[in-house]
Write an enzyme that holds these catalytic residues in place. Structure first.
Site, PDB file in Angstrom:
ATOM      1  N   ASP A   1     -19.657   1.782 -21.109  1.00 21.99           N
ATOM      2  CA  ASP A   1     -20.773   1.987 -20.192  1.00 21.99           C
ATOM      3  C   ASP A   1     -21.062   3.480 -20.022  1.00 21.99           C
ATOM      4  OD1 ASP A   1     -22.543   1.372 -17.792  1.00 21.99           O
ATOM      5  OD2 ASP A   1     -20.978   2.586 -16.853  1.00 21.99           O
TER       6      ASP A   1
ATOM      7  N   GLU B   1     -22.869   2.625 -25.216  1.00 18.59           N
ATOM      8  CA  GLU B   1     -24.174   2.578 -24.556  1.00 18.59           C
ATOM      9  C   GLU B   1     -24.644   4.032 -24.439  1.00 18.59           C
ATOM     10  OE1 GLU B   1     -26.123   0.849 -20.441  1.00 18.59           O
ATOM     11  OE2 GLU B   1     -24.481   2.280 -20.354  1.00 18.59           O
TER      12      GLU B   1
ATOM     13  N   LYS C   1       0.857  -1.181   0.000  1.00 14.30           N
ATOM     14  CA  LYS C   1       0.000   0.000   0.000  1.00 14.30           C
ATOM     15  C   LYS C   1       0.894   1.231   0.000  1.00 14.30           C
ATOM     16  CE  LYS C   1      -4.265  -1.640   2.207  1.00 14.30           C
ATOM     17  NZ  LYS C   1      -5.276  -1.356   3.259  1.00 14.30           N
TER      18      LYS C   1
END
Length: 669
Positions: free
Chosen positions: A337, A390, A121
């Site tokens: 999308d 889309e 991280k």
């Protein structure tokens, strides 16, 4: 702009002439952005390689690993993980000459600790907070089964994946995409999460046998909440670890290619998950690093963050993400999308009855330029790549080349078609179905632009809605689908299910899409594990045993779909010119047309079968029946004798028996 400079879209679409100035300005913005990229990087392909700079990479010259991060508002970054015992402050990063944060780990010092599958991280210190974050360009993210905490994972496999798809040619698939929309996790019958390898072994052979030439994979990019269907992306360069390793995804794509099947990815660049710990939100401590600040950066309907496409670093992040998936995993393109939400600041929540709605203050011109550049990148990378939008508003030029004044997509999804079918099934009794409306909805598409037609996708299968099969047969699907019993509800449902699909694929566009399992009328909605269903996987799977069982009528629907796809593929129906209407009778509920040299006739009549029906045909000669939805093999009643020939009369018509609720296809001998 003089006549010589008039964009092709305006020349061909006269109704756009009042908006010549706006379209011209849009084209100039695109050309200027592309020119600026080319002047600084040589090409847009080179510009889209920033993922090779940011993130974690092995430097062969310096013999060690370099990790870089873009975090302009952060005060300090610290790299941490298994390699340093998760000490938050022992490995500070420094700003380099570009202003990016950077750290170098020499191989000799870290070869035993900085290893394959190690977790990492980055600790980000800002004026607002100190948080442990996941690197923005990380290639793999995993979740701890005990704590449910997400972390980046180093991925240095000893042996690179060996691709064997070099001879794959997708030209025919691009010409006429017959798309199988699927979700890897819910593709198995078991109550659990399916894997890439299970999909390759158990599902791919079904798709190949069914005749589909393209797979659209959903939920590939990592997302913290499984139930989001993959639409709340957190880690854009990480294939989700739920389904397996990156190499297993490559194996799946490679296997598809060996079968001659193209693979496109459901690409979510329209928004991102708002989660701070797992995603990009507030990464450097500011509110507007990757996203717009304030209300413009938040989508209320989706509860997610919205990218600022006007920022050069964000533009480069997203374009590099496109190249990464094309290059690293051999995807053949994308289904985009939420394009409507991207290109309008109001996200499409207005009426588009007035053409001026496509221009002006409501349009996010930065997003439009991004999409133009993205499509340029996709097609520069591969001339055979697919880019499908889309988009529901009908934005002019969506699927036209950029140089003509368009945005550059190859296809648009015909989103009005499934809406039409659901509204018809939901609100109209069969005797009130409007043939003129049906013809209009299935043929009304922008001139010179290609459409992917579909009767239903995953949207219509989600919990809260109903699939077409469910609208038609409802609870009878649980009790009356055996061939050993009779049901008028099921008889009607089976007949109309077949007809709706055939008229949609043959009339509605230049390509076709089906959601996994809907081809055989899967009886249940899709509902992912959540608190409201006690985290059950019962509805997040596909019950293949239904279509495999000989005495169930799901099998008949599956056989019909195979026969229908074979016919469409053999005659390249979707790739042919739009259909020519031959017959329409609003009272008798009959529609007939010609496409690709075939004659299609559909009788939606609820009760009347017609002997000696006079069907106009395109030319004189003898015709024969090549597909019949009333065939007993497809769950019909077998009311038409097979192997019959029909010769035209003096009026260029053939005389046929046309049963009610039946679709027929004829070919001239």
């Amino acid at each position: 702009m003089n006549k010589k400079q008039t964009l092709k879209i305006i020349q061909e679409e006269k109704w756009l002439q009042p908006f010549e100035k706006e379209l011209g300005a849009r084209n100039i913005r695109y050309q200027n952005s592309l020119s600026q990229i080319q002047s600084h990087y040589g090409s847009i392909l080179e510009f889209a390689r920033i993922h090779e700079y940011y993130g974690i990479h092995f430097d062969t010259i310096r013999n060690g690993w370099t990790y870089r991060e873009w975090a302009p508002e952060a005060k300090q970054l610290f790299f941490m993980g298994d390699f340093n015992g998760w000490n938050r402050y022992s490995h500070p990063m420094k700003r380099n000459h570009r202003g990016d944060w950077e750290i170098f780990l020499p191989h000799g010092q870290y070869q035993e600790s900085f290893v394959h599958q190690g977790k990492v991280k980055v600790h980000v210190v800002s004026d607002r907070h100190e948080l442990d974050r996941i690197p923005a360009y990380i290639r793999r993210v995993i979740q701890d089964e005990r704590t449910h905490d997400f972390a980046g994972q180093l991925w240095f496999p000893e042996k690179a994946f060996s691709w064997k798809d070099h001879s794959f040619d997708s030209k025919n698939n691009v010409k006429q995409p017959i798309i199988y929309e699927c979700h890897i996790g819910m593709a198995q019958e078991k109550e659990g999460v399916g894997t890439f390898l299970e999909f390759a072994e158990h599902i791919l052979p079904r798709i190949k046998a069914s005749g589909y030439n393209t797979i659209q994979m959903m939920a590939i990019m990592e997302h913290p909440y499984y139930g989001s269907f993959g639409y709340h992306v957190s880690n854009f360069f990480s294939p989700t670890s739920r389904f397996g390793t990156p190499e297993e995804l490559k194996y799946l794509v490679n296997t598809c290619h060996e079968m001659g099947i193209s693979v496109i990815m459901d690409l979510v660049h329209s928004h991102a998950v708002k989660n701070v710990l797992e995603g990009l939100n507030e990464f450097d401590g500011s509110f507007d690093q990757y996203f717009h600040p304030g209300s413009r950066g938040y989508h209320e309907g989706w509860d997610s963050k919205l990218f600022n496409y006007g920022k050069p670093n964000v533009l480069q992040f997203l374009l590099s993400n496109i190249r990464y998936w094309l290059e690293e995993f051999h995807f053949d393109g994308f289904r985009w999308d939420g394009v409507t939400s991207m290109i309008y600041q109001h996200h499409g929540h207005v009426s588009f009855g007035d053409p001026s709605a496509y221009f002006g203050d409501g349009v996010d011109e930065d997003a439009v330029v991004y999409l133009q550049l993205a499509n340029r990148l996709i097609h520069d990378f591969s001339s055979q790549a697919l880019s499908i939008a889309e988009e529901v508003s009908g934005m002019p030029g969506l699927c036209r080349p950029q140089e003509d004044g368009g945005i550059g997509f190859d296809f648009r999804l015909g989103m009005g078609i499934p809406d039409f079918w659901i509204k018809t099934l939901k609100h109209k009794p069969d005797e009130h179905w409007d043939m003129f409306e049906m013809w209009h909805e299935l043929t009304n598409r922008p001139k010179g632009e290609k459409t992917i037609a579909y009767a239903e996708s995953h949207d219509q299968a989600l919990v809260g809605d109903k699939s077409i099969a469910f609208w038609l047969m409802d609870k009878e699907m649980y009790f009356s689908m055996s061939k050993l019993q009779q049901s008028l509800v099921v008889d009607r449902g089976i007949a109309l299910h077949k007809m709706i699909r055939l008229i949609t694929i043959s009339l509605g566009g230049e390509g076709y899409l089906n959601f996994i399992g809907n081809e055989f009328g899967h009886p249940e909605w899709v509902d992912f594990p959540r608190e409201g269903n006690n985290w059950s996987y019962q509805y997040a799977r596909r019950q293949w045993s239904l279509v495999d069982t000989e005495h169930l009528r799901y099998r008949d629907l599956g056989k019909w779909d195979e026969a229908m796809i074979d016919l469409i593929s053999d005659y390249e129906v979707c790739a042919a010119a739009p259909a020519t209407q031959l017959y329409l009778d609003a009272d008798k509920k009959i529609i007939g047309y010609e496409r690709a040299g075939l004659v299609f006739i559909h009788s939606w009549n609820i009760s009347e079968s017609i002997f000696g029906f006079e069907l106009p045909v395109p030319s004189k000669g003898t015709y024969h029946l090549i597909l019949n939805s009333d065939d007993e093999a497809f769950g019909g009643f077998g009311r038409i004798k097979e192997e019959q020939h029909y010769t035209t009369d003096i009026d260029q018509k053939i005389h046929i028996y046309l049963p009610n609720r039946t679709s027929l296809v004829f070919q001239k001998l």
